[in-house]
Design an enzyme around this catalytic site. Structure first.
Site, PDB file in Angstrom:
ATOM      1  N   CYS A  32     -12.135  10.460  -7.132  1.00 23.41           N
ATOM      2  CA  CYS A  32     -13.412   9.745  -7.196  1.00 23.41           C
ATOM      3  C   CYS A  32     -14.599  10.508  -6.600  1.00 23.41           C
ATOM      4  CB  CYS A  32     -13.290   8.346  -6.612  1.00 23.41           C
ATOM      5  SG  CYS A  32     -12.041   8.088  -5.387  1.00 23.41           S
ATOM      6  N   ARG A  43      -0.838  15.201  -1.957  1.00 23.90           N
ATOM      7  CA  ARG A  43      -0.788  14.304  -0.805  1.00 23.90           C
ATOM      8  C   ARG A  43       0.396  14.701   0.083  1.00 23.90           C
ATOM      9  NH1 ARG A  43      -2.462   8.642  -3.899  1.00 23.90           N
ATOM     10  NH2 ARG A  43      -4.495   9.446  -4.601  1.00 23.90           N
ATOM     11  N   GLN A  68      -2.642  12.318 -11.992  1.00 25.97           N
ATOM     12  CA  GLN A  68      -3.138  10.954 -12.152  1.00 25.97           C
ATOM     13  C   GLN A  68      -3.966  10.823 -13.425  1.00 25.97           C
ATOM     14  OE1 GLN A  68      -5.897   9.194  -9.077  1.00 25.97           O
ATOM     15  NE2 GLN A  68      -4.035   8.084  -8.564  1.00 25.97           N
ATOM     16  N   ASP A 121      -6.640   9.281 -14.257  1.00 28.34           N
ATOM     17  CA  ASP A 121      -7.717   8.622 -13.531  1.00 28.34           C
ATOM     18  C   ASP A 121      -8.952   8.459 -14.412  1.00 28.34           C
ATOM     19  OD1 ASP A 121      -8.666   7.396 -11.311  1.00 28.34           O
ATOM     20  OD2 ASP A 121      -8.736   9.170 -10.054  1.00 28.34           O
ATOM     21  N   HIS A 133     -13.275   6.985 -13.952  1.00 32.30           N
ATOM     22  CA  HIS A 133     -14.334   6.319 -13.199  1.00 32.30           C
ATOM     23  C   HIS A 133     -15.477   5.998 -14.151  1.00 32.30           C
ATOM     24  CE1 HIS A 133     -12.038   8.473 -10.096  1.00 32.30           C
ATOM     25  NE2 HIS A 133     -12.256   7.369  -9.409  1.00 32.30           N
ATOM     26  N   LYS A 168      -9.400  -4.802  -6.005  1.00 34.26           N
ATOM     27  CA  LYS A 168      -8.829  -4.243  -7.224  1.00 34.26           C
ATOM     28  C   LYS A 168      -7.904  -5.246  -7.903  1.00 34.26           C
ATOM     29  CE  LYS A 168      -5.272  -1.869  -4.492  1.00 34.26           C
ATOM     30  NZ  LYS A 168      -4.378  -0.711  -4.433  1.00 34.26           N
ATOM     31  N   HIS A 215     -13.003   2.077 -10.831  1.00 31.85           N
ATOM     32  CA  HIS A 215     -11.889   3.023 -10.799  1.00 31.85           C
ATOM     33  C   HIS A 215     -10.782   2.437 -11.675  1.00 31.85           C
ATOM     34  CE1 HIS A 215     -13.351   4.889  -6.872  1.00 31.85           C
ATOM     35  NE2 HIS A 215     -14.061   3.773  -6.962  1.00 31.85           N
TER      36      HIS A 215
END
Length: 598
Positions: free
Chosen positions: A293, A323, A341, A343, A345, A427, A473
């Site tokens: 993000c 991570r 991911q 992902d 946005h 979320k 997100h």
């Protein structure tokens, strides 16, 4: 209002049965080991556990004996009697139990409850007693052990567990058990447990030659074979093409980011424990990227001044994130240190939240249905009283109101859960149930009023003034690695035809049939069908058996008759034998299956 009002598990009879079974187990343990030190013993999903500091390691024979004694205690019909006590009285009761004394001290200070969870107010200290056993506990429990079915409880395993989850504290022995209301429910649970072992993605991943882990590379860093990478590619290609159809555009933002960006976004304060160690170059500190993000918001800002007419802007990326998870928490593909991911946005106005949520919802539904996850529920994850949340009540209220409104507008059934929000906003989490009834959190849609302002994102509104966009997100399958682990177990390695790394294995009966087998393979490949010729010096039946073990959807046996007629003798991985079929008809059959993603 479409919100589901669900009975809390903690208030159900089954929870009480399991919680009470944990106490019965602790009684049996103390009878066998009078010097044992007891810690905590809660009910959990599908069972219970209790942590003990014991004079020696437990054996399978110990579990058998403890389970037998538990059933004897249950049949005694002992009442569970509750009484409230002062901290001083509780200390006297547990004078020789150091773990209980530590919990009592936390209760006395108003910091921790009986299970070691953070609290804000000093709770009432209560004890529960059944027979000769007394425990520090807030309940609830059954009225007596007569309400526990002795034929529906079983001790499952022993594992190590650090006290309070702190690796610097003593290692305890955790005994896991399960309890149900009937022997039939227990039998079904045990069957599911055995089936889960057979479906374990770590086992199937190796058997099917999809991925490996190596000490030479390091824990939590999977290595994918050509077949495994093809699976990854097919999964990502499908989501990429689907979300492109829904109006998402794809970007790329790299693997390394300056640490300062995460300090400004708020991630550093909340995620630094799972970030890989810093890399310093000429006084500038960098981090391997643990999330997308801040990079996407920086890209939005660097692209220049935006007009409201450009919104919504939807940035999607298949990005590998890093991570630094604890080694003991790594679990095959479902918990790794490098994850890819899917992902996205979405930068939008407040007025566009509802329509963009609907768009994301429709995309998620389509993808989950394609993977045969039609049974799922949605959790509205909100702030909790404790936890690391950005302190901005006004923005949190706006975000929660906007998300709840969007969910209600779509007619979405959901339930609310405090303490499950991201640190920057609420979320909607999609929790799917697999064929064994296990739940997996897969997709998510999050509303963020906080990070865009922190990172200086803005657009010029219709009023000519500068405004901060809202960011949604969104992840459809979460991470490629975790989702792959889930679907390996969901399908037991028997992937749908469109997703199978090898869709057809061509098996020549004899060497003289090799030429025709290769022609069949070329004809299939020209149509985009993934096929291979098994040219090993093995008997036909052995090749068929190996193909079935590899979960290949179709086996095409070819001999003299097939070569003369331009046919293939079709066999299926489930053992069915449809027999001879024209090659053109087989091609049409496969292409139809792939198109429908059956």
């Amino acid at each position: 209002m479409a919100q589901i009002k669900q009975e809390k598990y903690e208030e159900s009879m089954l929870y009480k049965v399991r919680h009470s079974s944990a106490h019965v187990m602790a009684q049996a343990v103390l009878e066998k080991f009078p010097t044992a030190k007891i810690a905590i013993g809660p009910a959990i999903e599908e069972g219970f556990y209790y942590d003990f500091d014991l004079p020696r390691p437990l054996t399978p024979e110990d579990l058998e004996g403890l389970e037998k004694r538990m059933k004897e205690i249950v049949k005694e019909g002992l009442k569970f009697e509750r009484r409230e006590v002062s901290a001083d009285e509780a200390k006297k009761v547990f004078h020789d139990q150091p773990y209980k004394l530590e919990l009592i001290a936390g209760l006395e200070e108003g910091k921790l409850d009986e299970d070691g969870n953070p609290i804000e107010e000093k709770p009432v200290i209560s004890l529960y007693t059944q027979g000769i056993f007394t425990d520090l506990c807030r309940g609830p429990h059954v009225e007596s052990t007569a309400q526990i079915n002795p034929d529906a409880i079983k001790l499952m395993a022993v594992a190590g567990a650090y006290w309070r989850g702190d690796e610097k504290r003593p290692m305890l022995q955790r005994i896991y058990g399960t309890a149900w209301t009937s022997p039939e429910e227990l039998a079904d649970y045990l069957w599911r447990q055995e089936e889960a072992k057979k479906r374990d993605h770590r086992k199937l991943g190796r058997e099917l030659g999809l991925f490996y882990f190596s000490d030479d590379v390091g824990p939590g860093l999977p290595l994918f074979t050509p077949k495994g990478e093809l699976l990854r590619y097919l999964m990502e290609k499908y989501v990429r093409e689907t979300q492109t159809r829904y109006g998402y555009t794809h970007v790329w933002t790299g693997h390394v980011v300056k640490e300062d960006l995460y300090k400004r976004s708020g991630h550093y304060d909340n995620y630094k424990d799972v970030m890989f160690p810093p890399m310093v170059d000429e006084g500038v500190t960098f981090r391997l990227k643990p999330m997308n993000c801040p990079s996407h918001m920086t890209l939005f800002k660097e692209m220049g001044l935006h007009s409201y007419r450009e919104l919504p802007l939807r940035f999607a990326e298949f990005a590998t994130l890093y991570r630094y998870e604890k080694t003991g928490e790594l679990t095959g593909l479902t918990r790794v240190r490098s994850l890819t991911q899917d992902d996205c946005h979405t930068f939008c106005t407040e007025e566009q939240i509802e329509s963009e949520f609907k768009r994301s919802l429709e995309l998620i539904r389509e993808v989950l249905n394609t993977y045969h996850f039609s049974d799922y529920r949605v959790r509205l994850s909100l702030r909790g009283k404790a936890g690391k949340y950005v302190k901005d009540d006004e923005k949190w209220t706006k975000a929660e109101t906007a998300l709840r409104s969007a969910m209600n507008a779509t007619g979405l059934d959901y339930f609310e859960a405090e303490g499950e929000a991201a640190f920057y906003g609420p979320k909607a989490d999609f929790i799917a149930r697999d064929v064994l009834g296990r739940e997996w959190q897969l997709s998510t849609i999050q509303v963020d009023f906080i990070q865009p302002a922190r990172l200086g994102c803005s657009y010029i509104g219709e009023d000519g003034q500068e405004h901060t966009p809202v960011v949604l997100h969104r992840a459809v399958t979460g991470s490629t690695e975790r989702f792959l682990g889930v679907i390996i177990e969901h399908f037991a390695g028997v992937f749908p035809v469109w997703l199978s790394p090898v869709q057809a294995s061509i098996i020549p009966i004899a060497d003289r049939h090799m030429e025709y087998a290769n022609k069949v393979a070329e004809a299939l490949k020209e149509k985009g069908i993934r096929a291979s010729v098994d040219d090993r010096a093995e008997r036909m039946n052995a090749k068929i058996r190996d193909a079935q073990n590899q979960k290949i959807p179709y086996m095409l046996v070819v001999g003299d008759k097939e070569a003369e007629a331009g046919e293939v003798a079709l066999r299926l991985r489930n053992g069915d034998n449809p027999g001879p079929m024209a090659l053109e008809k087989f091609i049409a059959l496969v292409l139809d299956e792939v198109e429908k993603k059956l």
